[in-house]
Design a protein around this motif. Structure first.
Motif, PDB file in Angstrom:
ATOM      1  N   PHE A 204       0.833  -1.199   0.000  1.00 33.23           N
ATOM      2  CA  PHE A 204       0.000   0.000   0.000  1.00 33.23           C
ATOM      3  C   PHE A 204       0.867   1.249   0.000  1.00 33.23           C
ATOM      4  O   PHE A 204       0.629   2.198  -0.761  1.00 33.23           O
ATOM      5  CB  PHE A 204      -0.936   0.012   1.212  1.00 33.23           C
ATOM      6  N   ALA A 208       1.154   4.296  -2.625  1.00 36.54           N
ATOM      7  CA  ALA A 208       0.780   5.618  -2.116  1.00 36.54           C
ATOM      8  C   ALA A 208       1.907   6.627  -2.311  1.00 36.54           C
ATOM      9  O   ALA A 208       1.671   7.780  -2.703  1.00 36.54           O
ATOM     10  CB  ALA A 208       0.402   5.522  -0.636  1.00 36.54           C
ATOM     11  N   ALA A 321      -3.225   1.107  -4.920  1.00 34.70           N
ATOM     12  CA  ALA A 321      -3.350   1.348  -3.480  1.00 34.70           C
ATOM     13  C   ALA A 321      -4.720   0.922  -2.966  1.00 34.70           C
ATOM     14  O   ALA A 321      -4.838   0.341  -1.879  1.00 34.70           O
ATOM     15  CB  ALA A 321      -3.109   2.830  -3.187  1.00 34.70           C
ATOM     16  N   ALA A 336      -3.917   7.954   1.243  1.00 35.39           N
ATOM     17  CA  ALA A 336      -3.082   8.299   0.089  1.00 35.39           C
ATOM     18  C   ALA A 336      -3.244   9.769  -0.287  1.00 35.39           C
ATOM     19  O   ALA A 336      -2.269  10.453  -0.622  1.00 35.39           O
ATOM     20  CB  ALA A 336      -3.438   7.413  -1.105  1.00 35.39           C
TER      21      ALA A 336
END
Length: 389
Positions: A204, A208, A321, A336
């Motif tokens: 993730f 991001a 993401a 994000a």
């Protein structure tokens, strides 16, 4: 509860609200400063306070939408936005105005919720294509919004801008009530997924940071190019404006190309192309100016490549993401987005400090090269971690 999925145009409008609320009122700032009788620094809080609140609200709106659903959060957000816009319109005191202006930052939820809705409805390459289409369509907003704000202020005064905000908010509220069905599907008896499961996943953060640093390159350009264009090339304000539009035009083109190609090439190929292409062209531009070149068009051509590259990269990195923990798509979009704002603010400060010492194209391009390179590193990390690419 209404369950009909929204049309793509509805999500474009919801996303565009974020940009319109940030920059349509900018041409009115000098008149507002005179009307309230305050300093430029105090009036500037209408921008910095808004952006700070937007960063925090993204961290709230995303997780709340994962828990309560997209539709109730969107309707509540827009109702609050309309109320805040009316208070800004009627405010006679700058403190009341600034308080309501900060509440207007709930508009940032538009982008968060639109991204989450797309991930609810689509998977993988289809989600990336839809997000790229939304990005391409709503990129028109930052070009037209300041122009509209300037006309409204010149013809009817600064309060007319907030009349338009209230009207837009009311229209969007009606549109969402009619078209935005709940897209989040919950299995009865299934416990909510822990946010820590998302925040402790390296994949993730790789996606991001790739996205946030791509946006950061935008901020460096938008902050630094007026310094260089005026100090070194002697451009007028209108010419600088056209130059600033080059990166947005590149972004629109890149997003449109991404929407058409992602189903065939896959997201990661476009993400990497969107990092390597501007890195190469920015380096050529840096070499040109280091060897004594003096054509301003070379500067804007080099930076246009960053816009095009971001068009290829950002929607696909965003889709990546959001796909890490699909049931936490709202949280992923909020975190994000907040990260992008934080990095953008930091890079804006760095660009201002460095270019105030020496406003040269080499220095501006060097900063952009560094930021794009870091974004490439994050993309390569995502490629290594994501077993589905």
């Amino acid at each position: 509860m209404k369950r009909t999925p929204p049309h793509l145009g509805t999500l474009v409008a919801l996303t565009a609200l974020t940009v319109l609320t940030l920059n349509m009122f900018l041409p009115a700032l000098p008149e507002m400063q005179k009307a309230f009788g305050v300093s430029e620094a105090v009036m500037g809080l209408a921008i910095s306070g808004y952006m700070g609140a937007a960063a925090v609200l993204q961290l709230i709106i995303g997780p709340v939408s994962d828990r309560l659903g997209r539709r109730p959060v969107a309707l509540s957000m827009l109702a609050l936005y309309v109320v805040a816009s009316v208070i800004c319109l009627l405010a006679q005191d700058v403190h009341v105005f600034l308080g309501a202006r900060i509440v207007q930052a709930v508009a940032v939820g538009g982008g968060v919720l639109a991204s989450a809705v797309v991930r609810d409805m689509f998977d993988g390459r289809v989600a990336a294509a839809k997000l790229a289409t939304i990005a391409s369509a709503m990129a028109i907003a930052p070009m037209l919004a300041p122009m509209l704000g300037g006309v409204l202020t010149s013809v009817m005064g600064w309060r007319a801008v907030f009349v338009v905000y209230a009207v837009i908010g009311t229209g969007l509220l009606a549109l969402m009530w009619h078209d935005l069905g709940e897209t989040q599907v919950k299995t009865p008896g299934q416990p909510p997924e822990r946010i820590s499961g998302l925040l402790t996943t390296p994949l993730f953060w790789a996606y991001a940071f790739c996205q946030a640093l791509g946006v950061g390159a935008f901020y460096v350009f938008l902050t630094g190019s007026p310094f260089v264009a005026v100090a070194l090339f002697g451009l007028t304000a209108a010419q600088v404006g056209l130059g600033l539009g080059s990166i947005t035009g590149g972004f629109m083109l890149g997003s449109a190309v991404s929407a058409r190609l992602v189903s065939r090439t896959g997201p990661m190929a476009l993400i990497l192309t969107g990092r390597l292409l501007p890195l190469a062209i920015l380096s050529i531009g840096w070499l040109y100016f280091s060897l004594g070149g003096d054509q301003v068009l070379v500067l804007f051509a080099a930076t246009l490549s960053v816009g095009f590259g971001n068009g290829l990269t950002l929607a696909n990195a965003n889709a990546g993401a959001l796909s890490v923990r699909p049931r936490l798509a709202g949280t992923a979009a909020g975190v994000a987005g907040a990260l992008a704002l934080a990095i953008g603010a930091a890079l804006t400060a760095v660009a201002t400090a460095l270019l105030s010492l020496a406003a040269t194209p080499e220095r501006l391009l060097s900063m952009m090269i560094c930021v794009v390179f870091l974004s490439l590193i994050a993309a390569l990390a995502a490629r290594r971690l994501d077993k589905d690419v």
